[in-house]
Design an enzyme around this catalytic site. Structure first.
Site, short mmCIF file in Angstrom:
data_model
loop_
_atom_site.label_atom_id
_atom_site.label_comp_id
_atom_site.label_asym_id
_atom_site.label_seq_id
_atom_site.Cartn_x
_atom_site.Cartn_y
_atom_site.Cartn_z
N ARG A 12 -9.89 0.77 8.87
CA ARG A 12 -9.49 -0.62 9.11
C ARG A 12 -10.63 -1.42 9.73
O ARG A 12 -10.49 -2.62 9.93
CB ARG A 12 -8.29 -0.63 10.08
CG ARG A 12 -6.97 -1.04 9.44
CD ARG A 12 -5.90 -0.99 10.51
NE ARG A 12 -4.70 -1.73 10.18
CZ ARG A 12 -3.60 -1.18 9.69
NH1 ARG A 12 -3.58 0.10 9.40
NH2 ARG A 12 -2.53 -1.92 9.49
N ARG A 70 -1.28 -9.01 13.45
CA ARG A 70 -1.69 -7.99 12.46
C ARG A 70 -2.48 -8.64 11.32
O ARG A 70 -3.48 -8.10 10.87
CB ARG A 70 -0.46 -7.26 11.92
CG ARG A 70 0.02 -6.17 12.86
CD ARG A 70 1.49 -5.85 12.67
NE ARG A 70 1.82 -5.34 11.35
CZ ARG A 70 3.06 -5.28 10.87
NH1 ARG A 70 4.08 -5.69 11.61
NH2 ARG A 70 3.28 -4.80 9.67
N LYS A 115 0.85 -1.23 0.00
CA LYS A 115 0.00 0.00 0.00
C LYS A 115 0.87 1.26 0.00
O LYS A 115 0.62 2.19 -0.76
CB LYS A 115 -0.94 0.02 1.22
CG LYS A 115 -1.90 -1.15 1.31
CD LYS A 115 -2.89 -1.01 2.44
CE LYS A 115 -2.25 -0.98 3.81
NZ LYS A 115 -1.80 -2.31 4.31
N ARG A 153 11.76 -7.27 4.30
CA ARG A 153 11.79 -5.85 4.68
C ARG A 153 12.65 -5.65 5.94
O ARG A 153 13.50 -4.76 5.99
CB ARG A 153 10.36 -5.33 4.91
CG ARG A 153 10.30 -3.84 5.16
CD ARG A 153 8.90 -3.29 5.02
NE ARG A 153 8.08 -3.56 6.22
CZ ARG A 153 6.76 -3.36 6.26
NH1 ARG A 153 6.12 -2.93 5.18
NH2 ARG A 153 6.10 -3.60 7.36
N ARG A 204 10.77 -1.64 12.94
CA ARG A 204 9.48 -1.35 13.59
C ARG A 204 9.23 -2.30 14.75
O ARG A 204 9.54 -3.50 14.65
CB ARG A 204 8.34 -1.50 12.56
CG ARG A 204 7.97 -0.20 11.87
CD ARG A 204 7.07 -0.46 10.70
NE ARG A 204 5.79 -1.06 11.08
CZ ARG A 204 4.76 -1.16 10.25
NH1 ARG A 204 4.86 -0.70 9.02
NH2 ARG A 204 3.66 -1.71 10.65
P1 ADP Z 1 0.74 -2.47 8.39
O1 ADP Z 1 -0.16 -2.10 7.28
O2 ADP Z 1 2.07 -2.94 7.92
O3 ADP Z 1 0.12 -3.36 9.39
P2 ADP Z 1 0.51 0.26 9.40
O4 ADP Z 1 1.69 1.15 9.34
O5 ADP Z 1 -0.60 0.58 8.53
O6 ADP Z 1 1.10 -1.18 9.19
O7 ADP Z 1 -0.05 0.21 10.89
C1 ADP Z 1 0.76 -0.11 11.95
C2 ADP Z 1 -0.06 -0.25 13.21
O8 ADP Z 1 -0.68 1.00 13.50
C3 ADP Z 1 -1.19 -1.23 13.13
O9 ADP Z 1 -0.81 -2.55 13.41
C4 ADP Z 1 -2.13 -0.68 14.21
O10 ADP Z 1 -1.69 -1.02 15.49
C5 ADP Z 1 -1.96 0.81 14.04
N1 ADP Z 1 -2.93 1.35 13.09
C6 ADP Z 1 -2.67 1.95 11.91
N2 ADP Z 1 -3.80 2.32 11.30
C7 ADP Z 1 -4.81 1.96 12.11
C8 ADP Z 1 -6.20 2.05 12.05
N3 ADP Z 1 -6.83 2.61 11.00
N4 ADP Z 1 -6.96 1.57 13.05
C9 ADP Z 1 -6.38 1.02 14.13
N5 ADP Z 1 -5.07 0.89 14.25
C10 ADP Z 1 -4.26 1.34 13.28
#
Ligand code: ADP
Length: 301
Positions: free
Chosen positions: A88, A150, A13, A127, A139
């Site tokens: 999400r 996740r 993404k 990664r 991370r």
């Molecule tokens: P990835 O897509 O690799 O899981 P992101 O960078 O999008 O990683 O998100 C990292 C973390 O941030 C998620 O695992 C969650 O804990 C939190 N997070 C990000 N966006 C949201 C969201 N829209 N709702 C709830 N938690 C979120």
């Protein structure tokens, strides 16, 4: 343009969002990046989200919705944005819809990058290895345990959004396992406006309509404005003609009747005249006779 990029962790993404930013001159709004920045800056939101994120769980809806609402209101988001990692959950999607509606805005498309779980695990392992090789901080959630969580969270809470946006006619999907450039090209095609169908040449009007039928594609005259006006004029002239006819019908017998009447009365007058005349002559004769007799009598006396 306002887009959502949907897909599991590691689907690509972030990479595709960067390309869309360059192509369309719009901003990328990544809730993951914003939350990581908040954690780093130790803001109240960051302090609340820190441990949740490290475990690979989802941050509460109200927190992320609040962040997005603030971000969308910034001037650089006016031209459009790509949401990456938001919404999400269905609750987040509903909140987004409401806050966009408040601003009179609508989404243009939701693009899902479809990737199998085993490929995702490999991508994230790669990664992590690359980041370590570059000497970058890894991370907190990029470990086997958090990654599993996740993915589970994605399937349970985020995947239902495909159905949610399909129902709204916004959902488009592409194979996220193709090469980065192929995925970029596929997204480009998905975002192309639908080519309008060629207009058929105008149909020739039928020279003569079949009796009782009007030529195809034409409204009955009485429905159109011009038709209504024409029919009003026709009604007026029909009324005129009717009243003329009435007059004509009335006038003729009137004349005939009066003629007949006058003839009759003339006859009667004639008869009356004759009767008077004969009566008068009888009277004259009688008076004459009377005067003759008187004269004779006087002579005798
Ligand atoms: P990835 O897509 O690799 O899981 P992101 O960078 O999008 O990683 O998100 C990292 C973390 O941030 C998620 O695992 C969650 O804990 C939190 N997070 C990000 N966006 C949201 C969201 N829209 N709702 C709830 N938690 C979120």
């Amino acid at each position: 343009m306002r887009l959502i990029l949907l897909g599991p962790p590691g689907a690509g993404k972030g990479t595709q969002a960067q390309r869309l930013v360059e192509k369309h001159g719009i901003v990328q709004l990544s809730t993951g990046d914003m939350l990581r920045a908040a954690v780093k800056a130790e803001t109240p939101v960051g302090l609340r989200a820190k441990d949740i994120m490290a475990r690979g769980e989802l941050v509460p809806d109200d927190v992320v919705v609040g962040i997005i609402e603030e971000r969308i209101a910034q001037p650089d988001a006016r031209k459009g944005f790509i949401l990456d990692g938001f919404p999400r959950t269905v609750a987040q999607a509903e909140a987004l819809e409401k806050l966009l509606a408040k601003k009179g805005l609508k989404l243009d498309a939701v693009i899902e990058l479809e990737v199998d779980d085993d490929i995702l695990l490999k991508r994230i392992e790669n990664r992590v290895a690359e980041m370590k090789a570059r000497g970058e901080a890894v991370r907190a959630d990029d470990n086997a345990e958090s990654l599993k969580k996740r993915l589970d969270a994605y399937h349970a809470q985020t995947a239902p959004l495909s159905h949610y946006y399909r129902k709204k006619g916004l959902h488009k999907a592409t194979d996220g396992m193709a090469s980065i450039d192929e995925v970029t090209a596929a997204i480009g095609n998905l975002l192309k406006p639908a080519v309008p169908r060629k207009k058929a040449p105008p149909r020739k009007r039928a020279a003569r309509a079949a009796p009782g039928r009007r030529p195809a594609g034409r409204k009955p005259a009485s429905r159109s404005g011009a038709g209504r006006a024409a029919s009003k004029t026709a009604q007026k002239s029909a009324k005129k003609a009717r009243s003329g006819l009435k007059k004509a019908v009335k006038v003729r017998p009137k004349k005939a009747v009066s003629k007949a009447r006058s003839a009759k009365s003339a006859k009667a007058a004639g008869a009356r005249h004759k009767a008077v005349k004969s009566r008068n002559s009888t009277r004259n004769r009688a008076s004459k006779a009377r005067s003759g007799r008187d004269r004779r009598l006087t002579k005798r006396r």
